[in-house]
Design an enzyme around this catalytic site. Structure first.
Site, mmCIF file in Angstrom:
data_model
loop_
_atom_site.group_PDB
_atom_site.id
_atom_site.type_symbol
_atom_site.label_atom_id
_atom_site.label_comp_id
_atom_site.label_asym_id
_atom_site.label_seq_id
_atom_site.Cartn_x
_atom_site.Cartn_y
_atom_site.Cartn_z
ATOM 1 C CB THR A 84 4.107 1.548 -3.698
ATOM 2 O OG1 THR A 84 3.055 0.639 -4.033
ATOM 3 C CG2 THR A 84 4.841 1.025 -2.482
ATOM 4 C CB SER A 117 11.909 -16.411 4.059
ATOM 5 O OG SER A 117 11.279 -15.532 4.961
ATOM 6 N N PRO A 122 0.832 -1.220 0.000
ATOM 7 C CG PRO A 122 -0.690 -1.544 1.728
ATOM 8 C CD PRO A 122 0.606 -2.041 1.199
ATOM 9 C CE LYS A 149 12.170 -11.984 3.112
ATOM 10 N NZ LYS A 149 12.208 -13.425 2.795
#
Length: 780
Positions: free
Chosen positions: A360, A679, A358, A722
């Site tokens: 962007t 992950s 959201p 990340k």
């Protein structure tokens, strides 16, 4: 009140209240109530009748009953089928129970009788006469307004000249709700009862008058419509007789519009057929209004009407660059589309789906694309839409039928080649009314949408020239068949540097204008803007940043007005004055290497984050504990990692009995925040092995990747976010799966600068970096 009288059996009444002097039939079916009537008949035929507060309660206790009821005499008992008895009872006097017994087969209570009210005798004769006449007048007025009270009954009641008896007769004959009758029963004092009775009758008279007024208005309206219909019919006949029927009717107007309409022969034939039906239909019929609405909708649709697209490639690029910073992939794809359009003179319109967190700029870039291509812009919000008819429209046979959102959007645009934004396509849902995402399949299929069928329109609509742009936050929630029809373009999170550029070029000027500030009235220093982004916002996009800039503008506007300042300057030193204490602090890398603590990397809906995974080993019996609100996927990754460690325990000199004699506890801090994802496998495995072997883990290393039972490292997503999180946390080395090497190469050098990115195929590659680097102090 006088002395306590003997204990009486009690009958609880549902939805009715019996008053003194009232003779009434009522049915009794509950076992305890039947027993109470039978006991009363065995004694002196007296029973205490009290109303229960809630009619839904089947076995009422003392707390479910009103305190004041009526001592009644049972005159007759008749047994009815299905264990029901019909009781004829006469109300004798008011009473109040003081002690209640619920233990026997029936309810019993000690009843206190009320002394005779001497207030009436104390009143002067003239006062009693005035009260009697007033009550008689109000009752007569009530009877006139009601119209349902018999004349004989009214006359019989009004012949009573004693005030107390007149009140009793009026109360008995008034059709009041049982709650109002209970209030009258509880009004022990004569003057209170008289006042309450008059108020209730006045209220009923007002209600009946309002009801009559409403009925009269409805009747007048119906008569007026009927009169207008007759006059129109007469006027029509007169005009026909005089040969003056030359006025242009609605049907004639529609026919003229069809002639001017840019549409195919099929559409015009359909419209002329419907207009013919409309012409032969009565003006006041309900179907006439439905047909009118359908014809008007069909005439407003842009069947063959198109706008001229821009063919200036350079201008389009300038508009896109001026409106948005970054977003290179999106801009490149739009310019490619425009280039193909210019070369082929037509070209098929692509169906793009912008996917990203959201804030962007997915929705706003669609508006810029429409401006760059000179297209009409239509936005359709799909968030929460769960009715298939919202997309395909309702069939005309239904009451209140209307076209679907796609047809309505085309009507709104006025051309057949607009840019149509399908906002929040990942949030459509389905219920018993149909599957919305399935209804969108035809819309978003370039092979099918040239003849899109809307249930209301009933004719195929050409959507092939519409430039569809969809937006979504998460691809996982979009059904696969729908996803297959769209071209995905990822709109990733912004770096802090990109946010600085966006704020400088767009947000600050926008908020200053919105809050009435001129260019020279507010200055934000570069350091202050960087600190604002770093310490007061944590998001993938720039919505929170825009709100914070707006907050600064509002405070600056107040200072300029109140303190007569010419301008306000926001610096790093006075930032707290305007925005308060910093809200966000990044969890920085540890200073020293520690055993059983490893830094992982996570993707969230507002960007990337780092997770510190902690592992403790304790004497026990081989259990594994997982805390920190971990999801099922993370729990399975932890167990997989433990199985891998056990399979290579010989390599690290771990005793065979270790796993039977020790418990392992894995914890991820911030336990109130749910965490899940595939992950964190290698991170948890590294932390567990470090805690078991007492080998410290290099403090400035972070890692992300999934682990298999054989120690292979699997690829993950969200790598850009990340790496951003690792950089903000002061991490020096990041371990990522080898299969993500291509994703890393696509990430800009601005993000990778200062990070050593190591690729791992096997768990041994991960451990070599995490453990060996910890043994070299010179690398820190």
């Amino acid at each position: 009140m006088s002395e306590l009288i003997e204990t009486l059996p009690v009958v609880a009444l549902r939805g009715m209240t019996i008053l003194p002097d009232m003779v009434i039939h009522f049915d009794v079916s509950r076992e305890r109530s039947v027993k109470a009537i039978e006991e009363a008949m065995l004694r002196d035929q007296r029973v205490f009748l009290v109303t229960q507060k809630d009619v839904q309660v089947d076995n009422p206790g003392s707390e479910d009953l009103y305190r004041i009821g009526t001592i009644a005499s049972v005159k007759q008992v008749i047994k009815m089928p299905q264990k029901i008895i019909r009781v004829l009872a006469e109300g004798l006097e008011r009473g109040e129970w003081s002690h209640f017994s619920e233990e026997g087969e029936y309810l019993e209570a000690e009843i206190i009788r009320f002394e005779k009210d001497t207030e009436l005798e104390a009143l002067p004769e003239t006062a009693r006469e005035a009260m009697t006449r007033n009550l008689a007048e109000i009752f007569s007025l009530y009877c006139r307004e009601n119209g349902k009270m018999g004349k004989d009954t009214e006359r019989q009641i009004l012949e009573e000249h004693e005030l107390e008896k007149l009140m009793s007769q009026v109360i008995i004959n008034l059709p009041l709700f049982y709650e109002d009758k209970q209030k009258l029963l509880e009004a022990v004092n004569l003057s209170d009862r008289y006042e309450l009775l008059c108020l209730l009758m006045d209220k009923e008279i007002e209600i009946m008058r309002f009801k009559k007024d409403l009925q009269q208005k409805v009747k007048t309206h119906v008569d007026k419509n009927q009169r207008e219909y007759l006059l129109r019919e007469e006027l029509k006949v007169i005009r026909e007789e005089l040969g003056e029927d030359n006025t242009l009717t609605d049907a004639d107007h529609f026919t003229e519009e069809v002639k001017k309409l840019k549409a195919s022969k099929e559409v015009k034939e359909k419209l002329n057929k419907e207009i013919s039906r409309f012409k032969n239909m009565g003006m006041n019929s309900s179907e006439s209004a439905v047909l009118r609405g359908y014809i008007e909708t069909m005439l407003e649709l842009p069947w063959d009407k198109a706008s001229r697209d821009s063919s200036d490639l350079k201008r389009a690029e300038e508009i896109l660059n001026a409106d948005h910073y970054g977003m290179e992939q999106v801009k490149e794809r739009v310019l490619e589309y425009l280039a193909v359009r210019i070369l082929t003179k037509k070209g098929s319109s692509p169906i793009l789906c912008l996917v990203g967190p959201p804030g962007t700029g997915k929705t706003s870039i669609a508006r810029s694309i429409a401006r760059a291509l000179n297209k009409k812009y239509v936005r359709i919000s799909l968030g929460g839409v769960r009715d298939e008819a919202e997309i395909r429209g309702h069939r005309r046979t239904y009451v209140g039928a209307m076209p679907g959102r796609i047809a309505t959007g085309m009507k709104q645009a006025g051309v057949k080649n607009p840019l149509m934004l399908l906002d929040e396509i990942d949030k459509v849902s389905s219920d018993y009314k149909g599957d919305t995402s399935s209804a969108l399949l035809e819309v978003l299929d370039s092979e099918q949408n040239s003849r899109f069928q809307d249930h209301y329109v009933e004719l195929p609509m050409d959507l092939s020239e519409v430039l569809f742009i969809a937006t979504a936050n998460d691809v996982q929630t979009i059904p696969r068949p729908l996803l297959d029809r769209m071209e995905l373009i990822e709109v990733s999170s912004y770096t802090e540097n990109e946010k600085v550029h966006i704020a400088r070029e767009h947000l600050i000027s926008k908020q200053m204008e919105k809050n009435g500030l001129k260019d020279d009235q507010l200055t934000i220093s570069p350091k202050a803007l960087e600190a604002l982004i770093h310490s007061y916002t944590r998001e993938a996009g720039v919505r929170q940043l825009e709100r914070k800039i707006g907050e600064v503008c509002r405070k600056a506007a107040r200072e300029i007005l109140e303190q007569k300042k010419k301008s306000v300057k926001l610096t790093e030193n006075n930032l707290e004055k305007y925005l308060g204490k910093p809200r966000y602090h990044y969890d920085m890398a540890n200073e020293t290497d520690e055993i059983g603590i490893v830094r992982g990397l996570a993707w969230t809906s507002v960007g990337g984050d780092t997770l510190q995974i902690e592992v403790n080993i304790m004497p026990g019996k081989g259990d594994i504990s997982l805390t920190g609100q971990l999801g099922d996927v993370m729990k399975e990754s932890a167990r997989t990692g433990l199985s891998y460690i056990r399979s290579v325990s010989d390599r690290y000199g771990i005793d065979k009995k270790f796993f039977r004699e020790h418990d392992i506890h894995i914890h991820i801090p911030e336990g109130a925040v749910p965490k899940d994802g595939p992950s964190a496998g290698i991170t948890m495995a590294t932390a567990m092995l470090s805690a078991i072997t007492c080998i410290p883990v290099y403090a400035h290393v972070a890692m992300t990747g999934e682990i298999t039972l054989r120690g292979r490292v699997l690829p993950i997503g969200g790598l850009k976010e990340k790496l951003l999180a690792a950089k903000n946390a002061g991490i020096k080395t990041v371990i990522v799966p080898e299969k993500n090497r291509r994703d890393v190469e696509e990430i800009s050098n601005e993000i990778k600068k200062g990070l050593e990115i190591v690729y791992a195929e096997q768990m041994e590659d991960v451990l070599k970096i995490a453990f060996q680097e910890a043994s070299h102090g010179d690398k820190k």
